[in-house]
Design an enzyme around this catalytic site. Structure first.
Site: not given
Length: 88
Positions: A14-16
């Site tokens: 899960a990025c950003g």
């Protein structure tokens, strides 16, 4: 035989995502400034679009500025928690 709907092939990072909060619920410019700093420094966001010129939908979720809305619009503003605002 699988006994669940879980499939590890769907796992991904899960990025950003960034979060800033004041645990005392004070609304301050410093909190917004810190959130904008995070947003500016996220190289990769999950909402990044293909067109860098048009924006990517990333933004901030902040408390409703009820006192400001009442100062601007007076009696036209319903009871706190009974209205919303949006910008485009």
């Amino acid at each position: 035989m699988k006994n669940s709907l879980y499939d590890p092939n769907f796992e991904h990072d899960a990025c950003g995502v960034g979060m800033v909060a004041d645990l005392t619920a004070r609304a301050t410019h410093a909190t917004v400034y810190d959130a904008l700093t995070i947003l500016e420094n996220l190289e990769h966001r999950g909402a990044t679009g293909a067109d860098p010129e048009s924006g990517d939908g990333a933004g901030l979720l902040v408390q409703m500025p009820d006192a400001l809305m009442r100062a601007l619009f007076g009696d036209a503003v319903p009871e706190a928690g009974q209205y919303g605002i949006a910008t485009g």
